[in-house]
Design an enzyme around this catalytic site. Structure first.
Site, mmCIF file in Angstrom:
data_model
loop_
_atom_site.group_PDB
_atom_site.id
_atom_site.type_symbol
_atom_site.label_atom_id
_atom_site.label_comp_id
_atom_site.label_asym_id
_atom_site.label_seq_id
_atom_site.Cartn_x
_atom_site.Cartn_y
_atom_site.Cartn_z
ATOM 1 C CB SER A 1 -11.291 -4.359 9.152
ATOM 2 O OG SER A 1 -11.105 -3.154 9.831
ATOM 3 C CD GLU B 1 -7.993 -1.674 11.246
ATOM 4 O OE1 GLU B 1 -8.033 -2.473 10.296
ATOM 5 O OE2 GLU B 1 -7.916 -0.436 11.095
ATOM 6 N NE ARG C 1 -3.656 -2.321 2.468
ATOM 7 C CZ ARG C 1 -4.513 -2.605 3.429
ATOM 8 N NH1 ARG C 1 -4.682 -1.748 4.429
ATOM 9 N NH2 ARG C 1 -5.198 -3.733 3.411
ATOM 10 N NE ARG D 1 -1.660 -1.948 11.916
ATOM 11 C CZ ARG D 1 -2.402 -0.855 11.908
ATOM 12 N NH1 ARG D 1 -3.484 -0.799 12.673
ATOM 13 N NH2 ARG D 1 -2.072 0.191 11.173
ATOM 14 N NE ARG E 1 -1.223 4.626 9.313
ATOM 15 C CZ ARG E 1 -2.483 4.210 9.412
ATOM 16 N NH1 ARG E 1 -3.093 3.747 8.343
ATOM 17 N NH2 ARG E 1 -3.133 4.268 10.554
#
Length: 425
Positions: free
Chosen positions: A350, A347, A260, A389, A275
């Site tokens: 999801s 988070e 990403r 994570r 990130r």
């Protein structure tokens, strides 16, 4: 992609849903474009019939030796108008398709309404943050001191938002991924898949990343795209197919790298691994019949939560508000793991039910067992969970006062029996 027939019949519901998602009302514009396109199509069909009749009359008159100049002139006039109408229909269709492609999925009725994450609602919690008796460090402090996280060298090689993992921490990262894949395949009934990491643009369109989020992706020189998540190739497995009702549900999982650009994350989480441009994730995807998808959503979320329970990591589960949901979701549960170093829940997964939104874009349908018209499938996706994570959470949650990290019981079999990672390990 939304159903135009539904939009024509429920314009107020569409505008209300878009407003709840922080967008502008679009029903009137969509309906007007649809009217223009449909009117052009209707007139095209009428004029094509007239042209055919006039052409037939020309032939009849010529065979009879009669003058057909009037009919020839009429055919020429009709041909000119048909060209204009074809252009009008194409322009209206392109504008309509472009507008529809940028409209997000509509939230379920029970999704909390709000502008952003402040309106998210907590559903449940599991575990309690522990008292360490010392000030917990963040993962990058722990990892650099252990010699297992190297951001400086990664920066020289690739630039910012990359990490090099070494030694026991690299193995712990791999152990986490293997643990998750084994759990989901052996206990949760998912089929392991190794999908392509490069996909075509139409594949990303089908799952909703294109055209709206192109700047968040990496594109190759031969017009392929690096996957931002395994959701893209896994959800696309039934694309363009008409399948049998009895085949479903499909449940598939994949451990892949994800890529990403993080174009919209400037200045956020610049330290550490939270990130990154490149990261690993174990993805869960379900393809179901419409009546199965709500129950499957609960099941998938429980599968992701089980990972954290077995790792004994405290977490909470929240349902996202209308303003915080992803583009393709109609309802999303976020699982947020407790990070002692940050003293915050962040988070880690999801889990989203997309209904038939993606299936419409990719034309994934099934044939009902009782007969009748083919119907669109429902698609769901969730992180089961983000590996990097999870590594952060394990490092921070299992840290000791001397900077070492205890290996969770659930992972020791993947670590050759290693119980603790220390600077001299």
């Amino acid at each position: 992609m939304l159903d135009l027939k539904w939009i024509r019949e429920n314009p107020d519901a569409l505008d209300r849903a878009l407003t709840n998602r922080g967008g502008e009302p679009l029903a009137a514009k969509l309906i007007e474009l649809d009217k223009s396109r449909r009117a052009a199509i209707t007139e095209l069909q009428e004029l094509q019939t007239k042209r055919n009749e006039a052409s037939k009359k020309i032939g009849e008159k010529k065979r009879a030796g009669e003058d057909a100049e009037a009919e020839i002139a009429e055919v020429a006039r009709l041909k000119s108008r048909l060209g204009e109408l074809e252009e009008e229909e194409a322009k209206a269709g392109e504008a309509l398709d472009e507008l529809l492609a940028g409209i997000p999925n509509l939230p379920d009725a029970d999704v909390p309404v709000g502008p952003d994450e402040s309106a998210n609602e907590e559903v449940r919690r599991w575990g309690e943050p522990k008292d360490y008796g010392f000030e917990p460090k963040q993962h990058f402090e722990l990892g650099e001191a252990l010699g297992g996280l190297d951001f400086e060298t990664a920066g020289r090689i690739a630039g910012s938002r990359f990490t090099i993992l070494r030694g026991p921490l690299a193995r712990l990262h791999r152990a986490l991924a293997q643990f998750m894949v084994n759990l989901h395949t052996e206990e949760h009934g998912y089929l392991e898949v190794i999908p392509p990491y490069l996909v075509r643009g139409e594949t990303l369109y089908g799952t909703g990343q294109l055209p709206k989020f192109g700047e968040d992706l990496f594109r190759t020189t031969d017009d392929r795209w690096l996957i931002p998540t395994a959701e893209v190739p896994l959800t696309s497995l039934p694309a363009g197919q008409l399948l049998e009702e009895g085949e479903f549900p499909w449940r598939v999982t994949a451990w892949t790298p994800c890529f990403r650009s993080e174009a919209g994350a400037a200045g956020r989480d610049t330290r550490g691994m939270l990130r990154q441009h490149q990261f690993d994730k174990v993805e869960l995807v379900s393809i179901t019949l419409p009546e199965q998808s709500e129950e499957e959503h609960q099941r998938m979320t429980a599968c992701a939560e089980k990972v954290l329970q077995l790792l004994e990591l405290p977490y909470r589960t929240v349902v996202l508000s209308t303003g915080d949901m992803g583009f393709g979701a109609r309802k999303t549960y976020d699982i947020e793991v407790w990070l002692p170093g940050q003293e915050a829940y962040r988070e880690i997964s999801s889990c989203s039910n997309c209904g038939d939104f993606q299936a419409r874009r990719m034309n994934a349908r099934y044939r009902p067992a009782e007969g009748g018209q083919p119907r669109f499938l429902h698609t769901l996706n969730g992180s089961g969970v983000a590996v990097g994570r999870a590594l952060i959470a394990v490092m921070e949650s299992y840290q000791q006062a001397d900077g070492s990290i205890v290996v969770p019981e659930a992972l020791r079999g993947y670590m050759g029996g290693l119980e603790r990672i220390s600077a001299d390990a």
